[in-house]
Design a protein around this motif. Sequence first.
Motif, PDB file in Angstrom:
ATOM      1  N   LEU A  63       0.155   9.657  11.090  1.00 26.87           N
ATOM      2  CA  LEU A  63       0.175   8.391  11.827  1.00 26.87           C
ATOM      3  C   LEU A  63      -0.420   8.621  13.209  1.00 26.87           C
ATOM      4  CD1 LEU A  63       1.048   5.433  12.312  1.00 26.87           C
ATOM      5  CD2 LEU A  63       3.258   6.330  13.064  1.00 26.87           C
ATOM      6  N   SER A  64      -1.356   7.764  13.574  1.00 24.11           N
ATOM      7  CA  SER A  64      -1.979   7.853  14.893  1.00 24.11           C
ATOM      8  C   SER A  64      -1.911   6.494  15.565  1.00 24.11           C
ATOM      9  CB  SER A  64      -3.442   8.311  14.790  1.00 24.11           C
ATOM     10  OG  SER A  64      -3.533   9.608  14.238  1.00 24.11           O
ATOM     11  N   THR A  65      -1.000   6.347  16.508  1.00 27.76           N
ATOM     12  CA  THR A  65      -0.996   5.176  17.374  1.00 27.76           C
ATOM     13  C   THR A  65      -1.694   5.507  18.690  1.00 27.76           C
ATOM     14  OG1 THR A  65       1.201   5.804  18.126  1.00 27.76           O
ATOM     15  CG2 THR A  65       1.088   4.176  16.375  1.00 27.76           C
ATOM     16  N   ALA A  66      -1.959   6.786  18.867  1.00 26.58           N
ATOM     17  CA  ALA A  66      -2.767   7.256  20.001  1.00 26.58           C
ATOM     18  C   ALA A  66      -3.741   8.294  19.466  1.00 26.58           C
ATOM     19  CB  ALA A  66      -1.878   7.863  21.084  1.00 26.58           C
ATOM     20  N   ASP A  67      -4.951   8.232  19.972  1.00 24.23           N
ATOM     21  CA  ASP A  67      -5.999   9.134  19.503  1.00 24.23           C
ATOM     22  C   ASP A  67      -6.862   9.514  20.702  1.00 24.23           C
ATOM     23  OD1 ASP A  67      -8.757   9.831  18.433  1.00 24.23           O
ATOM     24  OD2 ASP A  67      -7.668   9.609  16.542  1.00 24.23           O
ATOM     25  N   PRO A  68      -7.146  10.793  20.890  1.00 23.56           N
ATOM     26  CA  PRO A  68      -7.950  11.196  22.064  1.00 23.56           C
ATOM     27  C   PRO A  68      -9.345  10.587  22.080  1.00 23.56           C
ATOM     28  CG  PRO A  68      -7.559  13.055  20.573  1.00 23.56           C
ATOM     29  CD  PRO A  68      -6.709  11.945  20.098  1.00 23.56           C
ATOM     30  N   HIS A  69      -9.849  10.208  20.910  1.00 22.29           N
ATOM     31  CA  HIS A  69     -11.196   9.636  20.874  1.00 22.29           C
ATOM     32  C   HIS A  69     -11.177   8.125  21.146  1.00 22.29           C
ATOM     33  CE1 HIS A  69     -15.366   9.062  19.746  1.00 22.29           C
ATOM     34  NE2 HIS A  69     -15.013   8.136  18.866  1.00 22.29           N
ATOM     35  N   TYR A  70     -10.137   7.428  20.687  1.00 19.17           N
ATOM     36  CA  TYR A  70     -10.105   5.978  20.786  1.00 19.17           C
ATOM     37  C   TYR A  70      -9.203   5.467  21.920  1.00 19.17           C
ATOM     38  CZ  TYR A  70     -12.317   6.097  16.190  1.00 19.17           C
ATOM     39  OH  TYR A  70     -13.172   6.323  15.152  1.00 19.17           O
ATOM     40  N   GLY A  71      -8.072   6.097  22.149  1.00 21.07           N
ATOM     41  CA  GLY A  71      -7.116   5.613  23.141  1.00 21.07           C
ATOM     42  C   GLY A  71      -5.747   5.426  22.514  1.00 21.07           C
ATOM     43  N   SER A  72      -4.879   4.654  23.150  1.00 20.44           N
ATOM     44  CA  SER A  72      -3.501   4.520  22.686  1.00 20.44           C
ATOM     45  C   SER A  72      -3.059   3.062  22.707  1.00 20.44           C
ATOM     46  CB  SER A  72      -2.564   5.351  23.555  1.00 20.44           C
ATOM     47  OG  SER A  72      -2.607   4.905  24.897  1.00 20.44           O
ATOM     48  N   ASN A  93       0.843  -1.207   0.000  1.00 20.68           N
ATOM     49  CA  ASN A  93       0.000   0.000   0.000  1.00 20.68           C
ATOM     50  C   ASN A  93       0.872   1.248   0.000  1.00 20.68           C
ATOM     51  OD1 ASN A  93      -1.510  -2.163   2.119  1.00 20.68           O
ATOM     52  ND2 ASN A  93      -2.736  -1.409   0.407  1.00 20.68           N
ATOM     53  N   GLY A  94       1.637   1.399  -1.073  1.00 19.55           N
ATOM     54  CA  GLY A  94       2.588   2.508  -1.161  1.00 19.55           C
ATOM     55  C   GLY A  94       1.953   3.876  -1.253  1.00 19.55           C
ATOM     56  N   GLU A  95       0.638   3.956  -1.571  1.00 20.40           N
ATOM     57  CA  GLU A  95      -0.051   5.249  -1.673  1.00 20.40           C
ATOM     58  C   GLU A  95      -0.640   5.703  -0.345  1.00 20.40           C
ATOM     59  OE1 GLU A  95      -0.195   7.078  -4.530  1.00 20.40           O
ATOM     60  OE2 GLU A  95       1.192   5.570  -5.318  1.00 20.40           O
ATOM     61  N   LEU A  96      -0.465   4.898   0.706  1.00 26.31           N
ATOM     62  CA  LEU A  96      -1.096   5.210   1.991  1.00 26.31           C
ATOM     63  C   LEU A  96      -0.549   6.518   2.571  1.00 26.31           C
ATOM     64  CD1 LEU A  96      -3.192   3.859   3.851  1.00 26.31           C
ATOM     65  CD2 LEU A  96      -1.293   2.911   5.165  1.00 26.31           C
ATOM     66  N   GLU A  97      -1.455   7.414   2.942  1.00 26.69           N
ATOM     67  CA  GLU A  97      -1.087   8.715   3.490  1.00 26.69           C
ATOM     68  C   GLU A  97      -1.514   8.883   4.943  1.00 26.69           C
ATOM     69  OE1 GLU A  97      -2.857  11.631   1.005  1.00 26.69           O
ATOM     70  OE2 GLU A  97      -1.727  11.065  -0.808  1.00 26.69           O
ATOM     71  N   ASP A  98      -2.604   8.236   5.318  1.00 28.51           N
ATOM     72  CA  ASP A  98      -3.182   8.431   6.653  1.00 28.51           C
ATOM     73  C   ASP A  98      -3.435   7.056   7.286  1.00 28.51           C
ATOM     74  OD1 ASP A  98      -4.500   9.327   8.906  1.00 28.51           O
ATOM     75  OD2 ASP A  98      -6.402   9.691   7.870  1.00 28.51           O
ATOM     76  N   LEU A  99      -2.776   6.807   8.410  1.00 34.23           N
ATOM     77  CA  LEU A  99      -2.931   5.530   9.112  1.00 34.23           C
ATOM     78  C   LEU A  99      -3.282   5.799  10.572  1.00 34.23           C
ATOM     79  CD1 LEU A  99      -2.698   2.444   9.320  1.00 34.23           C
ATOM     80  CD2 LEU A  99      -0.247   2.740   9.760  1.00 34.23           C
ATOM     81  N   ASN A 100      -4.445   5.298  10.976  1.00 32.73           N
ATOM     82  CA  ASN A 100      -4.870   5.413  12.378  1.00 32.73           C
ATOM     83  C   ASN A 100      -5.027   4.003  12.928  1.00 32.73           C
ATOM     84  OD1 ASN A 100      -6.208   5.760  14.860  1.00 32.73           O
ATOM     85  ND2 ASN A 100      -7.195   7.638  14.136  1.00 32.73           N
ATOM     86  N   ILE A 101      -4.097   3.638  13.791  1.00 38.14           N
ATOM     87  CA  ILE A 101      -4.112   2.293  14.380  1.00 38.14           C
ATOM     88  C   ILE A 101      -4.105   2.413  15.901  1.00 38.14           C
ATOM     89  CG2 ILE A 101      -1.612   1.966  14.410  1.00 38.14           C
ATOM     90  CD1 ILE A 101      -2.253  -0.896  13.242  1.00 38.14           C
ATOM     91  N   ALA A 102      -4.751   3.469  16.397  1.00 35.68           N
ATOM     92  CA  ALA A 102      -4.795   3.740  17.837  1.00 35.68           C
ATOM     93  C   ALA A 102      -5.587   2.660  18.573  1.00 35.68           C
ATOM     94  CB  ALA A 102      -5.434   5.109  18.090  1.00 35.68           C
ATOM     95  N   ALA A 103      -5.259   2.522  19.864  1.00 34.52           N
ATOM     96  CA  ALA A 103      -6.002   1.619  20.751  1.00 34.52           C
ATOM     97  C   ALA A 103      -6.001   0.181  20.260  1.00 34.52           C
ATOM     98  CB  ALA A 103      -7.439   2.119  20.953  1.00 34.52           C
ATOM     99  N   ASN A 104      -4.847  -0.285  19.804  1.00 33.86           N
ATOM    100  CA  ASN A 104      -4.664  -1.695  19.492  1.00 33.86           C
ATOM    101  C   ASN A 104      -3.684  -2.280  20.512  1.00 33.86           C
ATOM    102  OD1 ASN A 104      -5.894  -2.812  16.714  1.00 33.86           O
ATOM    103  ND2 ASN A 104      -5.629  -0.597  16.585  1.00 33.86           N
TER     104      ASN A 104
END
Length: 484
Positions: free
Chosen positions: A185-194, A154-165
């Motif tokens: 890149l979001s490995t932590a997100d105020p809405h989901y967690g970290s 997925n070389g075109e990927l620009e936005d990855l949110n993998i928070a709260a895993n």
Amino acid sequence: PYRGESAYDASLTEEAFRAKAATVERLHMFMHNMASLAPLRDFTGLRELVVTLQTIPRIEGLGACARLEKLTITEVRLERISGLEGCGALRHLDLSRNALQRIEGLEHLAALESLWLNENRIAKLENLHHNPRLRSLWLARNDVAVIGHHLDANGELEDLNIAANRISSFRDIPNLARLPRLRTLSTADPHYGSNPVCALCNYATYCLYYLPQLTALDRVAVTEESRQFAEATSMKKRMYYNMRIKTVKRNASAALRAAADARDARGGNLALQANVLARQAGDAERAFAEVVGVVPPRASPGASGTSAHARELAHVAAAAGQAGVDVAAKISALEAAARAKAAEMRVLASEFALFERRARAARDATISRLLVELETGGNVRLEDGGARDVWSASCADLLQSRFFPKDFAALGIAAVRVLRVTRVHNRHLRNRFEEHLESLVDTADAGFKKSLEYLFTTAAMARGEAVGMGGGEVAGGGKKGRAN
């Protein structure tokens, strides 16, 4: 159920309804009392479909929606991704807040640019190589523990949110460096967690060093100043650990050179002594020939004993009287001394080879430790205990107190001696322990740690291998072994 507002027109026929349904481009369904999407087969002109707060365990009825570009199906208890084979034009797919366990059924969505699978039960990144145009991937609040190479296609990927895993290691961060267009890149997100990795030291520095292309990390804009600080900090750490690794290699090489010099000096001395013995043996053999009148018999090649050859020499020399017997005894003594020197040289070579293997193994083990510290940003560290370390003595005492000779009598082991105790500092595991501990005890009490009891466990004993904490040596009945 879709005639809704048109139901008041009694003249609306089935054919007229289908014709009108085919012209609908946007359809939002909120809290409808339906258990299937099958009736949507008449809405062939749909470009956007939103279905939420239903009970629809599977996707069906969308095979004729070839123009569908945006599909949102949330909070419907969806259990599997399927039924999208006819939706080749789909660009945005949102299946958040369902009961999905796998990423599947996307092989026909080559045009897909945005995929949202937040708040499901997905445990593995998979089957995304069918979607090379994917630009946005949201998997927040799932059970993914490893990124690995699953996003390499997925070389075109620009936005990855993998928070709260469940991502807990820095090891996955460099894998994202293979996504050249990744900006958010979001490995932590105020809405989901970290993720657990976010609680580790140097987390932000590590991310910005390996992913310099980021413009936002964990929903916070990345400034040029923070990027430069991360690069400078990482370079200093790398220089520090590279220096330590070079020092380890240099010390190991110096030790091996010193050992080789000692071996060569000792070996040269032994060779010189062997040469002297060989000359003396030659002189004695010539004297034997003069006294006895015959050439002395040679020892059999590879013979290890001396008694048979000595008896043979004495028997041949007996005819010449005492002088012959004395010369024969001298030859036997010189041969025994030569064999002893040869044995010493073999032992010397064997001991040096053993030392070399151990020195190289110790060097490699030390370097591996340093690399672990570097790769984990100092969050995993191994420390060898010393005589003055209370924790080291406590571990040794614990091992000694749990060793019962009768349990090992069948193995011929009578005692155990601790050679080394190594402590592993793992910040991730410590954070998990303290987090769980806080749920069990009242941490407001400053003395709560005094009431804690620690239980240590080891692997089961097998094939006579003693397993303990740190390094140890077990001995008994003439046998010795290590306890690791």
